[in-house]
Write an enzyme that holds these catalytic residues in place. Sequence first.
Site, PDB file in Angstrom:
ATOM      1  N   SER A   1      -2.042   9.711  15.041  1.00 48.65           N
ATOM      2  CA  SER A   1      -2.558  10.989  15.019  1.00 48.65           C
ATOM      3  C   SER A   1      -4.077  10.867  15.260  1.00 48.65           C
ATOM      4  O   SER A   1      -4.779   9.834  14.906  1.00 48.65           O
ATOM      5  CB  SER A   1      -2.569  11.988  13.857  1.00 48.65           C
ATOM      6  OG  SER A   1      -3.281  13.245  14.042  1.00 48.65           O
TER       7      SER A   1
ATOM      8  N   TYR B   1      -2.881  13.305   4.444  1.00 44.21           N
ATOM      9  CA  TYR B   1      -1.972  13.126   5.234  1.00 44.21           C
ATOM     10  C   TYR B   1      -2.468  12.137   6.285  1.00 44.21           C
ATOM     11  O   TYR B   1      -2.020  11.384   6.874  1.00 44.21           O
ATOM     12  CB  TYR B   1      -1.746  14.445   6.149  1.00 44.21           C
ATOM     13  CG  TYR B   1      -1.378  14.596   7.467  1.00 44.21           C
ATOM     14  CD1 TYR B   1      -2.288  14.595   8.190  1.00 44.21           C
ATOM     15  CD2 TYR B   1       0.089  13.992   7.748  1.00 44.21           C
ATOM     16  CE1 TYR B   1      -1.782  14.333   9.777  1.00 44.21           C
ATOM     17  CE2 TYR B   1       0.385  13.811   8.979  1.00 44.21           C
ATOM     18  CZ  TYR B   1      -0.502  14.123  10.181  1.00 44.21           C
ATOM     19  OH  TYR B   1      -0.131  13.783  11.387  1.00 44.21           O
TER      20      TYR B   1
ATOM     21  N   LYS C   1      -1.629   8.199   8.126  1.00 44.56           N
ATOM     22  CA  LYS C   1      -1.487   7.787   9.419  1.00 44.56           C
ATOM     23  C   LYS C   1      -2.279   6.509   9.490  1.00 44.56           C
ATOM     24  O   LYS C   1      -2.033   5.527  10.369  1.00 44.56           O
ATOM     25  CB  LYS C   1      -2.007   8.858  10.286  1.00 44.56           C
ATOM     26  CG  LYS C   1      -1.104  10.052  10.512  1.00 44.56           C
ATOM     27  CD  LYS C   1       0.337   9.577  10.694  1.00 44.56           C
ATOM     28  CE  LYS C   1       1.275  10.656  10.779  1.00 44.56           C
ATOM     29  NZ  LYS C   1       2.663  10.557  11.381  1.00 44.56           N
TER      30      LYS C   1
END
Length: 338
Positions: free
Chosen positions: A125, A150, A154
């Site tokens: 992302s 989160y 990544k």
Amino acid sequence: MKILVTGGLGFIGSHTVVELQNKGFEVVIIDDLSNSSEKVLDGIVAITGTKPTFEKFDLKEKSKVQDFFKRHSNIAGVIHFAASKAVGESVEKPLLYYENNIGTLVYLLQELSAMQKANFIFSSSCTVYGQADIMPITENAPVKEAESPYGNTKQMGEEIIRDTCKVVPALNAIALRYFNPMGAHPSAEIGELPIGVPQNLVPFITQAGVGLREQLSVFGGDYPTPDGTCIRDYIHVVDLAKAHVVALERLIGGNNSANYEVFNVGTGTGSSVLEAIKSFERVSGKKLNYKIVDRRPGDITTAYADTTKANTVLGWKAESTLDEAMKSAWDWEQKIRN
Ligand code: WQD
């Protein structure tokens, strides 16, 4: 050729399964249905006429992951979507995110490391860049301190894959750094199915459009941007799905220049929140009820991709305009509400 798609009944996963089948790949889906439904299989079949193999289990169960690879020894590639992805939830429940997003990645990589040749596409992302200093953002932009667990999963995921590729020459991996996925397949047979109140802009807009939501809150009108609202790179989910197939074919064909590569996947164009609202009003013919309120904590001001590397090295380019993507999102919303 058989391709494993983890999280293949999810939003981006299901659209990628369709594009894989369109290219003649045989698809096996693993999904725990924690954020999707088996009905998505019907949507895929409605589009391609081919039902993918579906196995329902949680990738956190290591023995099940090992058993899967024993039963499917001829996997030509893996596209790994399965992960928890709600930024706000990750702040409240960091361990759930580290266990689910990192633990499952490690189990998959352990299996792939034992294969003669393994091809792995990782769902990353643009969040890894945080607020980048220079626009558009290239793949060389520094990875910044993650704004959420989160986002950290990544960043860590990319590092884990990179470190594994260094010692497992048979493992070939590409991390795709998505910008902001939106929209739905033009058939309106599959699309985004947010659970509860949508956190993301576009599903909230379309739900407000059908009257499910009273009013859209625009989080901040005082950013240092032309119209004061945040700028993002909204990419049609079908364009994003196609990028996965191109990346996978690059690895299967042995055309990668290193066994770990990273590509930004965006349109290269930034759109503000107000421009997204105007796009919705153009394609729907409806006036959207919205109000500018305070900024949302953690939001960055601007992010849009430099897509030169994906366009020239990967040989992929986004084709849909913001209006086309917004129209597909609106068509899907109307379909599921009727
Ligand atoms: C876009 C813009 C909001 C809702 C997130 C994740 C990112 C990735 C994509 C997984 C922002 C504004 C939003 C609303 C608003 N997810 N907004 N009112 O935050 O850019 O990215 O989704 O990989 O990791 O962070 O997307 O759609 O939430 O917000 O004004 O009701 O719309 O402030 O400027 P975001 P978003």
